[in-house]
Design a protein around this motif. Structure first.
Motif, PDB file in Angstrom:
ATOM      1  N   PRO A  37       0.845  -1.194   0.000  1.00 36.63           N
ATOM      2  CA  PRO A  37       0.000   0.000   0.000  1.00 36.63           C
ATOM      3  C   PRO A  37       0.887   1.253   0.000  1.00 36.63           C
ATOM      4  O   PRO A  37       1.840   1.328   0.771  1.00 36.63           O
ATOM      5  CB  PRO A  37      -0.794  -0.107   1.299  1.00 36.63           C
ATOM      6  N   ASP A  38       0.592   2.201  -0.888  1.00 35.06           N
ATOM      7  CA  ASP A  38       1.395   3.430  -0.917  1.00 35.06           C
ATOM      8  C   ASP A  38       1.009   4.319   0.264  1.00 35.06           C
ATOM      9  O   ASP A  38       0.125   3.973   1.053  1.00 35.06           O
ATOM     10  CB  ASP A  38       1.213   4.143  -2.254  1.00 35.06           C
ATOM     11  N   ALA A  39       1.663   5.467   0.379  1.00 38.24           N
ATOM     12  CA  ALA A  39       1.479   6.295   1.575  1.00 38.24           C
ATOM     13  C   ALA A  39       0.011   6.685   1.782  1.00 38.24           C
ATOM     14  O   ALA A  39      -0.504   6.512   2.893  1.00 38.24           O
ATOM     15  CB  ALA A  39       2.379   7.514   1.489  1.00 38.24           C
ATOM     16  N   PRO A  40      -0.727   7.203   0.750  1.00 38.74           N
ATOM     17  CA  PRO A  40      -2.137   7.525   1.005  1.00 38.74           C
ATOM     18  C   PRO A  40      -2.955   6.285   1.355  1.00 38.74           C
ATOM     19  O   PRO A  40      -3.819   6.337   2.237  1.00 38.74           O
ATOM     20  CB  PRO A  40      -2.610   8.124  -0.323  1.00 38.74           C
ATOM     21  N   GLY A  41      -2.664   5.161   0.691  1.00 41.63           N
ATOM     22  CA  GLY A  41      -3.385   3.932   0.985  1.00 41.63           C
ATOM     23  C   GLY A  41      -3.201   3.511   2.424  1.00 41.63           C
ATOM     24  O   GLY A  41      -4.145   3.097   3.107  1.00 41.63           O
ATOM     25  N   LEU A  42      -1.974   3.654   2.908  1.00 43.85           N
ATOM     26  CA  LEU A  42      -1.679   3.274   4.286  1.00 43.85           C
ATOM     27  C   LEU A  42      -2.426   4.187   5.259  1.00 43.85           C
ATOM     28  O   LEU A  42      -2.981   3.720   6.265  1.00 43.85           O
ATOM     29  CB  LEU A  42      -0.165   3.363   4.510  1.00 43.85           C
ATOM     30  N   GLU A  43      -2.488   5.494   4.913  1.00 40.81           N
ATOM     31  CA  GLU A  43      -3.213   6.426   5.782  1.00 40.81           C
ATOM     32  C   GLU A  43      -4.696   6.082   5.815  1.00 40.81           C
ATOM     33  O   GLU A  43      -5.344   6.152   6.863  1.00 40.81           O
ATOM     34  CB  GLU A  43      -3.022   7.863   5.284  1.00 40.81           C
ATOM     35  N   LEU A  44      -5.237   5.694   4.641  1.00 42.95           N
ATOM     36  CA  LEU A  44      -6.654   5.323   4.589  1.00 42.95           C
ATOM     37  C   LEU A  44      -6.919   4.128   5.483  1.00 42.95           C
ATOM     38  O   LEU A  44      -7.899   4.098   6.233  1.00 42.95           O
ATOM     39  CB  LEU A  44      -7.047   4.992   3.148  1.00 42.95           C
ATOM     40  N   ILE A  45      -6.011   3.123   5.397  1.00 46.96           N
ATOM     41  CA  ILE A  45      -6.166   1.928   6.236  1.00 46.96           C
ATOM     42  C   ILE A  45      -6.167   2.343   7.702  1.00 46.96           C
ATOM     43  O   ILE A  45      -7.034   1.934   8.488  1.00 46.96           O
ATOM     44  CB  ILE A  45      -5.038   0.920   5.952  1.00 46.96           C
ATOM     45  N   ALA A  46      -5.206   3.199   8.069  1.00 51.24           N
ATOM     46  CA  ALA A  46      -5.091   3.617   9.469  1.00 51.24           C
ATOM     47  C   ALA A  46      -6.354   4.352   9.910  1.00 51.24           C
ATOM     48  O   ALA A  46      -6.877   4.115  11.008  1.00 51.24           O
ATOM     49  CB  ALA A  46      -3.865   4.514   9.635  1.00 51.24           C
TER      50      ALA A  46
ATOM     51  N   HIS B 280      12.158   1.272   3.501  1.00 50.56           N
ATOM     52  CA  HIS B 280      12.753   0.356   2.537  1.00 50.56           C
ATOM     53  C   HIS B 280      11.671  -0.336   1.707  1.00 50.56           C
ATOM     54  O   HIS B 280      11.684  -1.546   1.531  1.00 50.56           O
ATOM     55  CB  HIS B 280      13.621  -0.682   3.239  1.00 50.56           C
ATOM     56  N   GLY B 281      10.736   0.457   1.225  1.00 49.81           N
ATOM     57  CA  GLY B 281       9.704  -0.103   0.367  1.00 49.81           C
ATOM     58  C   GLY B 281       8.722  -1.002   1.082  1.00 49.81           C
ATOM     59  O   GLY B 281       8.143  -1.894   0.478  1.00 49.81           O
ATOM     60  N   GLN B 282       8.543  -0.796   2.362  1.00 49.49           N
ATOM     61  CA  GLN B 282       7.622  -1.637   3.104  1.00 49.49           C
ATOM     62  C   GLN B 282       6.724  -0.767   3.972  1.00 49.49           C
ATOM     63  O   GLN B 282       7.206   0.146   4.654  1.00 49.49           O
ATOM     64  CB  GLN B 282       8.421  -2.587   3.999  1.00 49.49           C
ATOM     65  N   ALA B 283       5.404  -1.024   3.905  1.00 51.53           N
ATOM     66  CA  ALA B 283       4.465  -0.240   4.700  1.00 51.53           C
ATOM     67  C   ALA B 283       4.327  -0.862   6.068  1.00 51.53           C
ATOM     68  O   ALA B 283       4.349  -2.085   6.203  1.00 51.53           O
ATOM     69  CB  ALA B 283       3.115  -0.194   4.004  1.00 51.53           C
ATOM     70  N   CYS B 284       4.188  -0.021   7.076  1.00 51.97           N
ATOM     71  CA  CYS B 284       4.120  -0.548   8.439  1.00 51.97           C
ATOM     72  C   CYS B 284       3.073   0.205   9.240  1.00 51.97           C
ATOM     73  O   CYS B 284       2.976   1.431   9.176  1.00 51.97           O
ATOM     74  CB  CYS B 284       5.486  -0.419   9.102  1.00 51.97           C
TER      75      CYS B 284
ATOM     76  N   TYR C 198       3.901  -8.702  12.599  1.00 47.49           N
ATOM     77  CA  TYR C 198       3.089  -9.608  11.796  1.00 47.49           C
ATOM     78  C   TYR C 198       3.315  -9.212  10.350  1.00 47.49           C
ATOM     79  O   TYR C 198       2.943  -8.115   9.945  1.00 47.49           O
ATOM     80  CB  TYR C 198       1.607  -9.466  12.143  1.00 47.49           C
ATOM     81  N   GLU C 199       3.955 -10.071   9.581  1.00 41.58           N
ATOM     82  CA  GLU C 199       4.178  -9.774   8.159  1.00 41.58           C
ATOM     83  C   GLU C 199       3.000 -10.340   7.384  1.00 41.58           C
ATOM     84  O   GLU C 199       2.960 -11.533   7.081  1.00 41.58           O
ATOM     85  CB  GLU C 199       5.485 -10.406   7.671  1.00 41.58           C
TER      86      GLU C 199
ATOM     87  N   VAL D 196      -0.128  -9.456  -4.293  1.00 39.93           N
ATOM     88  CA  VAL D 196       1.273  -9.543  -3.877  1.00 39.93           C
ATOM     89  C   VAL D 196       1.663  -8.281  -3.106  1.00 39.93           C
ATOM     90  O   VAL D 196       2.614  -7.572  -3.447  1.00 39.93           O
ATOM     91  CB  VAL D 196       2.227  -9.772  -5.060  1.00 39.93           C
ATOM     92  N   GLU D 197       0.896  -7.988  -2.064  1.00 41.00           N
ATOM     93  CA  GLU D 197       1.163  -6.818  -1.235  1.00 41.00           C
ATOM     94  C   GLU D 197       1.512  -7.276   0.161  1.00 41.00           C
ATOM     95  O   GLU D 197       0.805  -8.091   0.748  1.00 41.00           O
ATOM     96  CB  GLU D 197      -0.081  -5.935  -1.136  1.00 41.00           C
ATOM     97  N   ARG D 198       2.609  -6.732   0.656  1.00 39.22           N
ATOM     98  CA  ARG D 198       2.988  -7.050   2.023  1.00 39.22           C
ATOM     99  C   ARG D 198       2.693  -5.862   2.913  1.00 39.22           C
ATOM    100  O   ARG D 198       2.875  -4.714   2.517  1.00 39.22           O
ATOM    101  CB  ARG D 198       4.462  -7.389   2.102  1.00 39.22           C
ATOM    102  N   LEU D 199       2.255  -6.144   4.124  1.00 39.74           N
ATOM    103  CA  LEU D 199       1.987  -5.096   5.099  1.00 39.74           C
ATOM    104  C   LEU D 199       2.477  -5.585   6.449  1.00 39.74           C
ATOM    105  O   LEU D 199       2.177  -6.715   6.841  1.00 39.74           O
ATOM    106  CB  LEU D 199       0.485  -4.799   5.155  1.00 39.74           C
ATOM    107  N   ARG D 200       3.263  -4.766   7.105  1.00 42.04           N
ATOM    108  CA  ARG D 200       3.754  -5.165   8.417  1.00 42.04           C
ATOM    109  C   ARG D 200       2.910  -4.490   9.486  1.00 42.04           C
ATOM    110  O   ARG D 200       2.697  -3.293   9.451  1.00 42.04           O
ATOM    111  CB  ARG D 200       5.210  -4.771   8.596  1.00 42.04           C
TER     112      ARG D 200
END
Lengths: 423, 176
Positions: free
Chosen positions: B2-11, B29-33, B78-79, B86-90
């Motif tokens: 998930p890109d930065a806006p996507g991650l904010e939406l999730i949050a 490093h290319g990983q959303a957390c 939790y990875e 094929v999206e990873r989210l930590r």
């Protein structure tokens, strides 16, 4: 064996005849005859040749049927993750190689990838191709050992010798390019240690020309072996959804029909440039697991041939003097090279603070590496998500309500490496 | 990922469904957390797994880390993985260091992700993080009677010193 005899064998090993009634159905009939059968707890292992290492299985048996199973491990735990915290980044590499001792190139690769991502370091294309070649050779090696030992568990003694003959050729190739047969420490942060020597490409081509016919031979031996077919077909089936819930990856998952391969979905190194197929199974029994692995070996040969064909010229290690050792020849002429060499060997390079999780496709599934850097020359935490460790949880589902003999088969087809499980 | 806006939406959506569940977000490093409140970890994981459009159904890895001397001290990672995209989210549960003699606690996610069973046992074994509701929380790799939590940063690495001439005197009668 005459042609007539072979055809008869094939006819007798049709799937429905081999499978027959399931173990549960067969026991249920027997239970009516002997209702007083009790549960008995026995230990399989830790020192049992069929456990492929030092694994102990506490099995609850009703007669010959497995009613419960608990794996007990930790017998070869050596605290590798803790020890890594006390080593500079480049000294960790030989440590982690020794976890899963059949896929040492993959252990190195995933750790180097993680550190390279922490450092934002690019690997030159030649290094990426050389890494790909060695990893695929390692996959062949790992699958060959698996095939030999698993067939041995099922009573096919000769397979062991045939497989170890080819495995030795892979090890010879490793010795030629890296100087070591096992635990080569060939991959470095930033590339590979050395270029391949003259003559390696020719030897590798000879091996690749020969290998497909060897795989044909293995299949000729096993696919007409009635004992092997009867013991593997229809045994140890776990539904795909359950496997995904249990976090199972690799050939086990693909045998159940899920085409999930990290080399394809998230290409790393040179896999994006190379053409290869992902073999999948349909039923998900022991026989499918065997077929998927053998098909993977063919694909590995294809990958090696293509990578060797497209091997780019150029440096084999990144040109970053803060991370990579300077070439040996420069040490006697350049003061800076000597300083860099001294700093790198004594202290090691520092990685900026951060954490990263990288996953690659090892012969057993998703091999993940988590590295937490605190800005010093040593990692603050290294964790490996070992595929054997996670896949072992599926063993209970595979074995429940089956026979003890099927337990051995299931364990063989699961292919756990205890060095990787215990770390 | 998930890109930065996507991650904010999730949050944001997570905070609307379950208040104070997300404490922070970052990319690395290319990983959303997602840094989440440990008391809400099951809500967060369940939401990420079941909500249409998220569907992080595969738990690739669960591991713990000790951030000593930082506070909160422990992190359970939790990875998560969405296989079709094929999206990873930590997801990182930040666990504060408990008072002396007590162990940090967290809800177990074995019900949601059966794969976590061994991995939670491993985190318990090495960090002493108690997973509430785990069906069989015992040591997994260390011996059953082992005392201590070996992968904490304040746990000594052990081993014997190598004797050289310069430290010979610090270990008297080393030859015995």
């Amino acid at each position: 064996m005459s042609t007539v005899g072979r055809r008869e064998t094939l006819e007798r090993t049709e799937a429905d005849q081999v499978v027959g009634r399931s173990a549960v159905e067969r026991t249920e009939v027997e239970e009516q005859l002997e209702p007083e059968q009790e549960l008995m707890t026995i230990n399989v292992g830790p020192h049992h040749p069929a456990t492929h290492g030092v694994l102990r299985l506490v099995v609850e048996l009703q007669g010959e049927v497995v009613r419960d199973l608990k794996p007990v491990m930790g017998y070869v735990h050596t605290g590798i993750e803790k020890n890594c915290e006390d080593k500079a980044y480049w000294k960790v590499i030989p440590y982690v190689e020794r976890m899963d001792y059949l896929s040492y190139f993959f252990n190195m690769e995933v750790f180097c990838l993680a550190v390279e991502r922490l450092l934002d370091l690019e690997v030159p294309p030649r290094a990426a191709y050389l890494r790909t070649i060695h990893m695929e050779l390692n996959r062949l090696h790992s699958h060959l050992v698996w095939l030999g030992t698993s067939a041995l568990d099922l009573g096919a003694m000769s397979m062991f010798f045939y497989c170890f003959r080819e495995r030795d050729k892979v090890l010879d190739l490793f010795e030629m390019s890296t100087g070591q047969r096992m635990h080569t420490r060939y991959f470095q942060v930033g590339g590979v240690f050395e270029d391949i020597p003259p003559g390696f490409a020719a030897a590798l081509r000879r091996f690749c020309d020969e290998m497909p016919s060897r795989i044909d031979q293995y299949m000729a031996i096993l696919d007409q072996n009635e004992i092997f077919l009867r013991r593997t077909r229809g045994v140890g089936i776990v539904p795909r959804e359950r496997l995904l819930d249990l976090g199972v990856t690799g050939p086990l998952l693909r045998a159940a029909g899920e085409p999930w391969d990290l080399r394809k979905v998230a290409p790393y190194e040179a896999y994006g440039d190379l053409g290869f197929a992902i073999p999948v199974g349909t039923v998900g029994d022991g026989y499918d697991r065997y077929r998927v692995r053998l098909a993977e070996m063919r694909e590995s040969v294809r990958i090696i041939e293509q990578a060797l064909e497209g091997l780019p010229e150029g440096p084999w290690i990144a040109d970053d003097r803060k991370v990579v050792l300077p070439p040996r020849a420069e040490l006697s002429t350049s003061m800076e090279a000597l300083i860099h060499h001294f700093k790198l060997v004594t202290e090691g390079f520092r990685a900026p603070p951060g954490e990263v999780y990288v996953a690659i496709e090892s012969p057993r599934g998703e091999l993940g590496c988590f590295v937490l850097a605190d800005g010093s020359a040593k990692p603050a935490r290294v964790h490996f998500r070992d595929p054997s460790f996670v896949n072992l949880q599926a063993l209970r589902d595979m074995c429940l309500d089956g026979y003890v003999a099927d337990l051995i088969q299931n364990l063989a087809m699961l292919d756990p490496i205890l060095g990787g499980i215990d770390r | 990922l998930p890109d930065a806006p996507g991650l904010e939406l999730i949050a944001q959506e997570l905070n609307e469904t379950s208040s104070d569940s997300v404490l922070g977000t970052y990319h690395e490093h290319g990983q959303a957390c997602l840094v989440v409140n440990p008391d809400r970890i099951l809500d967060v994981l369940g939401w990420l797994k079941e909500t249409p459009g998220q569907e992080y159904r595969f738990l690739a890895s669960l591991h713990a880390a000790d951030y000593l001397p930082a506070e909160p001290r422990f992190g359970v990672h939790y990875e998560l993985l969405n296989m079709p995209r094929v999206e990873r989210l930590r997801v990182k549960a930040a666990l504060a260091s408990p008072p002396d003699g007590e162990l940090p606690e967290l809800d177990s996610c074995v019900e949601l992700f059966p794969t976590a069973e061994f991995q939670e046992r491993e985190a318990y074994d090495f960090f002493g993080i108690v997973f509430r509701g785990h069906p069989d929380l015992r040591r997994i790799l260390m011996p059953e009677d082992y005392v201590g939590w070996p992968q904490r940063r304040d746990y000594p690495i052990g081993g014997e010193p190598v004797i050289f001439t310069y430290n010979e005197r610090e270990t008297p009668r080393w030859w015995e």
